[in-house]
Each structure stands twice: as structure tokens, then as C-alpha cells.
Design a protein around this motif. Structure first.
Motif, PDB file in Angstrom:
ATOM      1  N   VAL A   1       0.851  -1.182   0.000  1.00 46.15           N
ATOM      2  CA  VAL A   1       0.000   0.000   0.000  1.00 46.15           C
ATOM      3  C   VAL A   1       0.890   1.236   0.000  1.00 46.15           C
ATOM      4  N   SER A   2       0.717   2.106  -0.985  1.00 45.85           N
ATOM      5  CA  SER A   2       1.554   3.287  -1.092  1.00 45.85           C
ATOM      6  C   SER A   2       0.967   4.444  -0.304  1.00 45.85           C
ATOM      7  N   ILE A   3       1.833   5.285   0.242  1.00 41.03           N
ATOM      8  CA  ILE A   3       1.412   6.481   0.974  1.00 41.03           C
ATOM      9  C   ILE A   3       1.014   7.548  -0.032  1.00 41.03           C
ATOM     10  N   PRO A   4      -0.066   8.308   0.212  1.00 44.56           N
ATOM     11  CA  PRO A   4      -0.465   9.365  -0.726  1.00 44.56           C
ATOM     12  C   PRO A   4       0.667  10.353  -0.986  1.00 44.56           C
ATOM     13  N   GLN A   5       0.881  10.642  -2.255  1.00 50.19           N
ATOM     14  CA  GLN A   5       1.928  11.571  -2.666  1.00 50.19           C
ATOM     15  C   GLN A   5       1.237  12.878  -3.090  1.00 50.19           C
ATOM     16  N   ILE A   6       1.291  13.883  -2.238  1.00 46.99           N
ATOM     17  CA  ILE A   6       0.573  15.131  -2.466  1.00 46.99           C
ATOM     18  C   ILE A   6       1.579  16.269  -2.603  1.00 46.99           C
ATOM     19  N   ALA A   7       1.431  17.040  -3.688  1.00 42.67           N
ATOM     20  CA  ALA A   7       2.272  18.214  -3.921  1.00 42.67           C
ATOM     21  C   ALA A   7       1.512  19.443  -3.409  1.00 42.67           C
ATOM     22  N   TYR A   8       2.032  20.078  -2.368  1.00 44.10           N
ATOM     23  CA  TYR A   8       1.379  21.234  -1.753  1.00 44.10           C
ATOM     24  C   TYR A   8       1.953  22.538  -2.307  1.00 44.10           C
ATOM     25  N   SER A   9       1.100  23.544  -2.358  1.00 43.59           N
ATOM     26  CA  SER A   9       1.526  24.895  -2.712  1.00 43.59           C
ATOM     27  C   SER A   9       0.851  25.882  -1.759  1.00 43.59           C
ATOM     28  N   TYR A  10       1.601  26.881  -1.331  1.00 43.43           N
ATOM     29  CA  TYR A  10       1.124  27.859  -0.359  1.00 43.43           C
ATOM     30  C   TYR A  10       1.181  29.253  -0.971  1.00 43.43           C
ATOM     31  N   LYS A  11       0.210  30.069  -0.588  1.00 45.59           N
ATOM     32  CA  LYS A  11       0.180  31.468  -1.027  1.00 45.59           C
ATOM     33  C   LYS A  11      -0.063  32.352   0.186  1.00 45.59           C
ATOM     34  N   TYR A  12       0.776  33.385   0.320  1.00 49.42           N
ATOM     35  CA  TYR A  12       0.646  34.341   1.415  1.00 49.42           C
ATOM     36  C   TYR A  12       0.592  35.744   0.831  1.00 49.42           C
ATOM     37  N   GLY A  13      -0.294  36.567   1.397  1.00 52.15           N
ATOM     38  CA  GLY A  13      -0.396  37.966   0.990  1.00 52.15           C
ATOM     39  C   GLY A  13      -0.130  38.876   2.174  1.00 52.15           C
ATOM     40  N   PHE A  14       0.777  39.851   1.994  1.00 53.31           N
ATOM     41  CA  PHE A  14       1.152  40.770   3.061  1.00 53.31           C
ATOM     42  C   PHE A  14       0.923  42.207   2.602  1.00 53.31           C
ATOM     43  N   ARG A  15       0.466  43.056   3.547  1.00 52.04           N
ATOM     44  CA  ARG A  15       0.330  44.488   3.284  1.00 52.04           C
ATOM     45  C   ARG A  15       1.268  45.239   4.222  1.00 52.04           C
TER      46      ARG A  15
ATOM     47  N   ASN B   1       8.830  34.026  -5.133  1.00 50.78           N
ATOM     48  CA  ASN B   1       8.534  32.613  -5.345  1.00 50.78           C
ATOM     49  C   ASN B   1       9.683  31.770  -4.797  1.00 50.78           C
ATOM     50  N   ILE B   2       9.366  30.854  -3.927  1.00 52.08           N
ATOM     51  CA  ILE B   2      10.388  30.006  -3.324  1.00 52.08           C
ATOM     52  C   ILE B   2       9.867  28.574  -3.230  1.00 52.08           C
ATOM     53  N   GLU B   3      10.791  27.639  -3.021  1.00 48.59           N
ATOM     54  CA  GLU B   3      10.480  26.236  -2.777  1.00 48.59           C
ATOM     55  C   GLU B   3      11.086  25.835  -1.440  1.00 48.59           C
ATOM     56  N   VAL B   4      10.279  25.157  -0.629  1.00 49.63           N
ATOM     57  CA  VAL B   4      10.709  24.745   0.708  1.00 49.63           C
ATOM     58  C   VAL B   4      10.436  23.258   0.860  1.00 49.63           C
TER      59      VAL B   4
ATOM     60  N   ALA C   1       8.370  16.489  -2.794  1.00 46.13           N
ATOM     61  CA  ALA C   1       9.392  16.734  -1.776  1.00 46.13           C
ATOM     62  C   ALA C   1       9.514  18.207  -1.423  1.00 46.13           C
ATOM     63  N   PHE C   2       9.283  19.105  -2.409  1.00 46.49           N
ATOM     64  CA  PHE C   2       9.415  20.540  -2.179  1.00 46.49           C
ATOM     65  C   PHE C   2       8.092  21.228  -2.481  1.00 46.49           C
ATOM     66  N   SER C   3       7.605  21.981  -1.514  1.00 47.90           N
ATOM     67  CA  SER C   3       6.367  22.731  -1.675  1.00 47.90           C
ATOM     68  C   SER C   3       6.666  24.126  -2.213  1.00 47.90           C
ATOM     69  N   LYS C   4       5.806  24.606  -3.097  1.00 49.57           N
ATOM     70  CA  LYS C   4       5.961  25.947  -3.652  1.00 49.57           C
ATOM     71  C   LYS C   4       5.269  26.966  -2.746  1.00 49.57           C
ATOM     72  N   ILE C   5       5.947  28.054  -2.510  1.00 48.67           N
ATOM     73  CA  ILE C   5       5.394  29.144  -1.699  1.00 48.67           C
ATOM     74  C   ILE C   5       5.466  30.425  -2.516  1.00 48.67           C
ATOM     75  N   VAL C   6       4.320  31.056  -2.710  1.00 45.91           N
ATOM     76  CA  VAL C   6       4.235  32.320  -3.442  1.00 45.91           C
ATOM     77  C   VAL C   6       3.833  33.404  -2.455  1.00 45.91           C
ATOM     78  N   VAL C   7       4.700  34.409  -2.312  1.00 44.18           N
ATOM     79  CA  VAL C   7       4.472  35.502  -1.372  1.00 44.18           C
ATOM     80  C   VAL C   7       4.227  36.777  -2.179  1.00 44.18           C
ATOM     81  N   SER C   8       3.108  37.433  -1.913  1.00 44.37           N
ATOM     82  CA  SER C   8       2.797  38.696  -2.591  1.00 44.37           C
ATOM     83  C   SER C   8       2.781  39.824  -1.569  1.00 44.37           C
TER      84      SER C   8
END
Length: 314
Positions: A71-85, A130-133, A230-237
Motif C-alpha cells: 500500500v503506497s502512501i499518498p503523494q501530495i504536492a502542496y503549494s502555499y500562497k501568502y499575501g502581506f500588506r 517565489n520560493i520552494e521549501v 518533496a518541495f512545496s511551492k510558496i508564493v508571497v505577494s
């Protein structure tokens, strides 16, 4: 009989690797043809390895000798978005702080892909990072990004998390890769140990080349998907206040800002009107000219006869 079975194996192999949209039945037919040839040769030589092909076929399908399926473990590619003022002047500083926060963790944990910022009129400015973590540290890294805004008088205004399940694609690609590798090994073994006609050997070499190319493509695609997991994408605006903000000054700035657009619209409307009416004006001018040029001397412009007054009697 040996040559015909060898040729059949090559034909099925070429059929299996002739297109990227083959079904698993194509792979099974190719492998069964090669297996039948290998088993026939093993029976003739009295070898005890006749059933080894079935074991390898089960291993290629992910089934162990005990009949259990892993049984394989779910392989999920996550991406995050943050907005700052934050204030316009603080956007470059906040970006540099976030970049330093990423670089301090090293390229194996965090990578900067892209950074940009642009200043506008007054207090308006925007920025993007844009970064990868590494996936296990992505959530904690996002919290640290928000924590650094206290030093720059900023606040968090948006957050989103999205994920794409790549489990099926990874499993399918791995199965396809195992099937291709097994097919390549068997074709190579046939080329090394058996003999056939020149045409069959050429076709076999062509089949091996095509299978190896598909193996390379499958490995590349598998590596890319595993990298996304393995690496999640993070987009910061980043953004500051709205352009032209301010109580008394705001209407004045908006009025001056609208001068150029209003003047441009007026000039554009005038050009459009001239382009529409100019041909008709030219036609009217030519009509008047020819009418005056060729009318009779005793006629008016509108064609009426000119009345000559009689001389008065003395």
C-alpha cells in the motif's frame, strides 16, 4: 521455429513501444512473446529456470511472493500562497529579509526561484517572491515569514493552501518504468545470446533504442513529480495601500491622473470623426467644383435660368 518465435518477440516489442498511448495489454503481449521464446530455449537446453519469467512478471506488477500488495502512501504536492500588506518603502526590505530567511536554511531546505517588486505613484507598490521549501518544513516556514513583518509594520491579509494528489500518476509511471526496463533487458538478452536474420536483428536494436528512450522519459517525469512532492511551492505577494490614497489630496491626484486619459480619448474621438467624414468631404468638394466648372453661363448653381432685367424706358 526458433527464428519465427524470435521474430514474433521483436514484432510485439516494436508494437509495444511504437506509441506513448499503449495499453498494458501491449506490454503483456510483448513480454509473453519474449518469455515464450526464452522458455522454449530453456526447455531445449534442460535449464531449470523456465518459471523465472513468471516470478519477474509478478515483481514488475508490485506483487510479492506471498500474494500481498504493498500500500503506497499518498503523494501530495502542496503549494502555499501568502499575501502581506506593508508600507511601500518597506516592501524591498521585507523581501530581502524573507530571502535571507530562506538562504540561511541552505539549498537542500529552501530555494529562491524568483523575486520582483515595482513602485507606483505615491505610496503604492507591489512585490512578489517565489520560493520552494522542503515539504515537512513548509508550514513552519510560512509562520516565520509572517513573524518577520512586525519589524516592517506589515500585516498578513491572505493565506491559501492547495494540494495536488500525484499518487496515481507516480504509481502508473513506476509501473510503466518497470515494464519498460524489463522489456529492454529481455530484448538486450535476446540480442546477446540468440541469432536471427539481419532484418530481425536490426528491428531488435531499433526496439531496444525506443524502449530505452521511453525509460529515460519515464524516469525524468517520475523525478519531476517526486520533486514536486518533496518541495512545496510558496508564493508571497506584497502590496501597500491603494494608489492615490489620502483625504484632501486624493481627488486632486485623481483629477490630474485623469487628464492624460481624457485628453487621449478626445484626440482619439477627433481622429475617428475625421477618418469617417474626410472621404465624404472630398466627394462634396469635387461635386461643387465640377458643378461650377461645367454649368451654363445663363444658369445659377442650382440650375435655374438667370433672369436679365429689361432696360428702363426714359
Amino acid at each position: 521455429m526458433r527464428i519465427s518465435i524470435f521474430g514474433t518477440a521483436i514484432i510485439f516489442a516494436l508494437t509495444a513501444c511504437g506509441s506513448d498511448n499503449n495499453t498494458s495489454a501491449d506490454f503483456d503481449m510483448a513480454e509473453e512473446a519474449i518469455e515464450s521464446y526464452s522458455i522454449t530455449q530453456n526447455l531445449k537446453s534442460g535449464s531449470a529456470e523456465a518459471g523465472d519469467a513468471n516470478v519477474r512478471s509478478q515483481e514488475a506488477n508490485g506483487v510479492s511472493g506471498s500474494g500481498t500488495i504493498a500500500v503506497s502512501i499518498p503523494q501530495i504536492a502542496y503549494s502555499y500562497k501568502y499575501g502581506f500588506r506593508l508600507p511601500a518603502a518597506e516592501i524591498p526590505k521585507a523581501q530581502e529579509a524573507h530571502v535571507a530567511l530562506c538562504e540561511n536554511r541552505g539549498p537542500k531546505i529552501c530555494r529562491v526561484l524568483n523575486m520582483e517588486n515595482s513602485g507606483g505613484e505615491g505610496d503604492y507598490a507591489t512585490g512578489m517572491l517565489n520560493i520552494e521549501v522542503a515539504a515537512p518544513q513548509a508550514r513552519a516556514f510560512g509562520v516565520q515569514l509572517a513573524a518577520t513583518l512586525d519589524e516592517h509594520n506589515g500585516s498578513q491579509i491572505a493565506t491559501s493552501i492547495s494540494g495536488e494528489d500525484l499518487s496515481k500518476q507516480i504509481v502508473d509511471t513506476e509501473a510503466r518504468l518497470r515494464s519498460r526496463v524489463l522489456l529492454s533487458q529481455r530484448l538486450t538478452e535476446l540480442l546477446r545470446t540468440k541469432k536471427g536474420s539481419v532484418a530481425e536483428l536490426v528491428e531488435a536494436e531499433r526496439a531496444v533504442t525506443q524502449v530505452n528512450e521511453e525509460v529515460d522519459r519515464a524516469r525524468s517525469w517520475l523525478k519531476e513529480m517526486r520533486g514536486r512532492v518533496a518541495f512545496s511551492k510558496i508564493v508571497v505577494s506584497y502590496q501597500s495601500g491603494a494608489p492615490g490614497s489620502g483625504g484632501f489630496i486624493r481627488p486632486i491626484r485623481e483629477a490630474f491622473g485623469g487628464i492624460s486619459s481624457t485628453l487621449g480619448s478626445s484626440v482619439g474621438a477627433a481622429i475617428t470623426f475625421i477618418s469617417i467624414t474626410l472621404p465624404w468631404i472630398l466627394i462634396l468638394v469635387l461635386a461643387v467644383y465640377f458643378r461650377r466648372r461645367f454649368k451654363a453661363p445663363d444658369r445659377t448653381f442650382w440650375g435655374r435660368e438667370i433672369e436679365v432685367a429689361a432696360p428702363a424706358d426714359d
